[in-house]
Enzyme design. Structure first.
Site, short mmCIF file in Angstrom:
data_model
loop_
_atom_site.label_atom_id
_atom_site.label_comp_id
_atom_site.label_asym_id
_atom_site.label_seq_id
_atom_site.Cartn_x
_atom_site.Cartn_y
_atom_site.Cartn_z
N ASP A 13 0.89 -1.28 -0.11
CA ASP A 13 0.01 -0.02 0.00
C ASP A 13 0.97 1.04 -0.09
O ASP A 13 2.06 1.06 0.24
CB ASP A 13 -0.87 -0.24 1.25
CG ASP A 13 -1.64 1.29 1.46
OD1 ASP A 13 -2.23 1.76 0.61
OD2 ASP A 13 -1.54 1.79 2.32
N ASP A 15 0.05 5.27 1.14
CA ASP A 15 -0.23 5.98 2.32
C ASP A 15 -0.15 5.34 3.67
O ASP A 15 -1.16 4.51 3.66
CB ASP A 15 -1.35 6.98 2.20
CG ASP A 15 -1.28 7.71 0.84
OD1 ASP A 15 -0.39 8.07 0.45
OD2 ASP A 15 -2.58 8.11 0.19
#
Length: 237
Positions: A13, A15
């Site tokens: 992922d 953020d």
């Protein structure tokens, strides 16, 4: 012992997992709302955190930003790029060391995000050369790839890398992302994030990003009886 070939790839992922760009993303949304005389609140941020850009577009319309979907998407993109260009990104503590380990071992990586593809590419360029070989983000969702919590985004990344999804590891920090990794059939490691991820099958929770090491990732091989992702281990109460 775990297979020396595991993992075939690590799918990150963006953020809160690789870099802390949530404040930048939030600033871009605040700027866009203010441009139209509206206020983007902390509650708006919390309600859209980790969700597809469509959720941000819907919330922008709810608070009174008078743009259609295409205009809103372009405006969000332009504001995020503007904020990004004025900021030097740094990897979250412990992540830079892991990326170096992966590069040295020849294990490819991908970035899979519900947010801007431009942000993902910017971060990929800061990683060791050749490590991040594909990104999945808003550009792909506009072409029909389904965003998290659907597994399609992670399966798309594995397909582009030419690897078996079951031999990948996902690294996530949000409930939607963790659900996507598990649904894709990939061992999913959860690092601390803004929203708690509930324990469940297919997940390994870490206390900090610094616990992420290549040795740890290798130990997660589901074919190894000692792995927390081995069927016998996951079947334990």
């Amino acid at each position: 012992m775990s297979s020396p070939g595991f993992p075939h790839a690590v799918l990150f992922d963006h953020d809160g997992t690789l870099v802390d760009t949530e404040p930048l993303w939030d600033r871009a949304k605040q700027d866009l709302a203010a441009e139209h005389g509206r206020i983007w609140t902390p509650q708006d941020t919390d309600d859209t955190l980790g969700r597809p850009v469509a959720a941000t577009i819907d919330r922008m319309r709810q608070i009174g930003v008078p743009l259609d979907d295409d205009e809103m998407f372009r405006a969000i993109f332009e504001h995020s790029v503007r904020v990004l260009e004025g900021t030097e990104l740094t990897f979250i503590d412990g992540i830079g060391e892991l990326l170096t380990e992966l590069a040295d071992a020849g294990i490819p990586a991908a970035i899979v995000t519900n947010a801007s593809s431009a942000l993902a590419r910017h971060t990929a360029a800061a990683a060791p050369p050749g490590l991040v070989r594909t990104t999945v983000g808003t550009d792909d969702y506009a072409r029909g790839v389904r965003p998290k919590p659907d597994p399609d985004a992670y399966l798309t990344a594995a397909r582009r890398l030419g690897v078996d999804p079951a031999r990948c590891v996902v690294v996530e920090d949000s409930p939607a992302g963790a659900a996507a990794g598990v649904a894709a059939g990939m061992p999913t490691v959860v690092v601390p994030g803004e929203k708690a991820v509930e324990p469940g099958p297919g997940l390994l929770h870490l206390r900090s990003h610094r616990e992420l090491t290549l040795a740890l990732l290798r130990s997660l091989d589901p074919q190894s009886p000692s792995s927390p992702f081995h069927p016998a281990q996951e079947a334990r109460p």
